[in-house]
Design a protein around this motif. Structure first.
Motif, PDB file in Angstrom:
ATOM      1  N   ASN A  22       1.288   1.549   6.844  1.00  0.00           N
ATOM      2  CA  ASN A  22       1.032   0.169   6.437  1.00  0.00           C
ATOM      3  C   ASN A  22       2.173  -0.766   6.822  1.00  0.00           C
ATOM      4  N   GLU A  55      -3.877   8.382  -9.318  1.00  0.00           N
ATOM      5  CA  GLU A  55      -4.738   7.654  -8.391  1.00  0.00           C
ATOM      6  C   GLU A  55      -4.373   6.177  -8.354  1.00  0.00           C
ATOM      7  N   PHE A  65     -10.273  -0.564  -6.499  1.00  0.00           N
ATOM      8  CA  PHE A  65      -9.707  -1.021  -5.228  1.00  0.00           C
ATOM      9  C   PHE A  65     -10.032  -2.500  -5.005  1.00  0.00           C
ATOM     10  N   PHE A  90      -1.559   0.436  -1.079  1.00  0.00           N
ATOM     11  CA  PHE A  90      -2.561  -0.357  -0.387  1.00  0.00           C
ATOM     12  C   PHE A  90      -2.536  -1.824  -0.816  1.00  0.00           C
ATOM     13  N   TRP A 107      -7.756   5.071   2.751  1.00  0.00           N
ATOM     14  CA  TRP A 107      -7.895   5.000   1.297  1.00  0.00           C
ATOM     15  C   TRP A 107      -9.178   5.668   0.824  1.00  0.00           C
ATOM     16  N   TYR A 108     -10.283   5.369   1.487  1.00  0.00           N
ATOM     17  CA  TYR A 108     -11.583   5.847   1.026  1.00  0.00           C
ATOM     18  C   TYR A 108     -11.694   7.366   1.140  1.00  0.00           C
ATOM     19  N   LEU A 168       0.306   9.056   0.349  1.00  0.00           N
ATOM     20  CA  LEU A 168       1.007   7.840  -0.060  1.00  0.00           C
ATOM     21  C   LEU A 168       2.296   7.677   0.734  1.00  0.00           C
ATOM     22  N   ASP A 206      -2.889   3.938  -5.213  1.00  0.00           N
ATOM     23  CA  ASP A 206      -3.459   2.658  -4.774  1.00  0.00           C
ATOM     24  C   ASP A 206      -2.402   1.592  -4.507  1.00  0.00           C
ATOM     25  N   THR A 235      -9.293   9.594   1.333  1.00  0.00           N
ATOM     26  CA  THR A 235      -8.364  10.255   0.422  1.00  0.00           C
ATOM     27  C   THR A 235      -8.864  10.191  -1.010  1.00  0.00           C
ATOM     28  N   SER A 236      -9.353   9.036  -1.423  1.00  0.00           N
ATOM     29  CA  SER A 236      -9.849   8.884  -2.795  1.00  0.00           C
ATOM     30  C   SER A 236     -11.073   9.759  -3.037  1.00  0.00           C
TER      31      SER A 236
END
Length: 380
Positions: free
Chosen positions: A90, A17, A203, A24, A58-59, A83, A21, A61-62
């Motif tokens: 990105n 995890e 995050f 990001f 991100w949110y 990712l 991150d 997926t997490s």
């Protein structure tokens, strides 16, 4: 359920995890650069729209990796796939409104729809399967707006993508309801909440880290002088005080509340919602630091003051709202602190050169953060 059982149901953040991150960090950096290079009302709107989209990836997926548990091989594969695709998404952040919109929209939609279908197929029970059926319906509703936005010219693109991002945000905020159907979080297990709260906290560390990175890059770009040392130090003080507010007394209030509440998933969902605003505040501050360190003797600028003071104000207001809405802590001190920063920013924007504005922001914010932290820990 007693506190011991609650704690035994939580589980730590996995290295996979944290690896996820990292992509990001790049996204937040790209957003900071875009805002710095497009310091106008349209540039701010563009940054906000892309931030909402990136944070949604991100949110979701997490959260879905939390729900299906990261120790499963299929969950690790899902995160690594996001990712991989997310890196290209990105990479298109700074050009999303400058040319073709497909470079951003295609990977964004592939992630959102593909990951949503994956979660529907892997959801642990019928409660979550029903929730992700509704989530996919919301995504299918907003996807045409992203597609149309990618197809039109960059000027019109902002309006289409702003509408899509707003609807995605509304769905996240409300828990993707449908007529007669919604997620009742109080009936869902507790393990997911503590884990996802920690993911949100980490995050925020990423965003704080990008603020420090931007400060360091700006320092490297100019000769090392007394002014460089002063402005760089002031930028670091601002970042440190925001860290203190997030992880000091106010942050510990949130952790204690999630441990004790009967509906910790609701508390965690709200944390994810306000995290977007807090990260937006850090992006604004990071862009301002870069501008001040590289041009400390520039003309007084209302736009610069809006970034320099408005970023921390967004951060404080978001945290104050959350503490009021979830653990029911009075937001009065957060409102007073934000008002004090607003007054300082108004004065700086009218007459202070950039370096004076930054030094003033550091002093004012350090005082505000000290009061908030002492209040939250019961030492006032």
């Amino acid at each position: 359920m007693d506190e011991h059982l609650r704690r035994s149901q939580t589980y730590g953040v996995d290295p996979v995890e944290l690896f996820f991150d990292l992509v990001f960090v790049f996204a937040v950096s790209q957003l900071t650069h875009h805002l710095r290079d497009h310091l106008s009302a349209r540039g701010v709107a563009q940054t906000a729209v892309i931030l909402l989209a990136v944070f949604t990836v991100w949110y979701y997926t997490s959260w879905e990796a939390t729900l299906v548990r990261i120790e499963h091989t299929r969950t690790v594969a899902m995160m690594l796939t996001v990712l991989f695709v997310g890196l290209f998404m990105n990479a298109a952040v700074t050009s999303a409104f400058a040319g073709s919109g497909w470079n951003f929209a295609v990977p964004f939609l592939l992630i959102q729809l593909g990951r949503g279908l994956w979660t529907l197929l892997n959801a642990p029970n019928e409660i979550w399967r029903d929730h992700y059926r509704r989530t996919i319906l919301w995504l299918l509703t907003t996807s045409p707006l992203w597609v149309v936005g990618a197809a039109v010219d960059p000027v019109q693109r902002l309006y289409w993508w702003a509408a899509a991002a707003a609807l995605d945000l509304l769905g996240t905020w409300l828990g993707h309801p449908a007529p007669g159907r919604r997620l009742h979080t109080e009936s869902v297990g507790l393990a997911e909440a503590g884990h996802m709260l920690e993911r949100c906290r980490l995050f925020l560390i990423i965003a704080l880290g990008e603020t420090i990175l931007s400060t360091g890059v700006a320092i490297v770009a100019v000769p090392m002088t007394v002014m460089t040392g002063a402005t760089g130090s002031a930028a670091l003080v601002v970042t440190a005080t925001l860290w203190m507010v997030a992880y000091g007394g106010p942050g510990r209030l949130v952790v204690r509340y999630v441990e004790d509440t009967r509906d910790p998933i609701h508390a965690t969902r709200m944390a994810g919602n306000v995290l977007t605003v807090m990260v937006a505040g850090l992006i604004a501050a990071a862009a301002a630091f870069d501008m001040v360190i590289t041009h400390p003797h520039g003309q007084p600028s209302a736009a610069l003051s809006l970034l320099l003071f408005g970023g921390p104000i967004l951060f404080l207001l978001a945290q104050g709202w959350y503490l009021w809405a979830v653990p029911r802590t009075s937001p009065r001190r957060w409102l007073v602190g934000s008002a004090a920063l607003a007054l300082a920013g108004a004065a700086a924007g009218a007459q202070a050169p950039p370096y004076v504005a930054l030094l003033g922001a550091a002093v004012a914010l350090a005082a505000v953060a000290t009061v908030l932290t002492r209040f939250a820990t019961g030492r006032t």
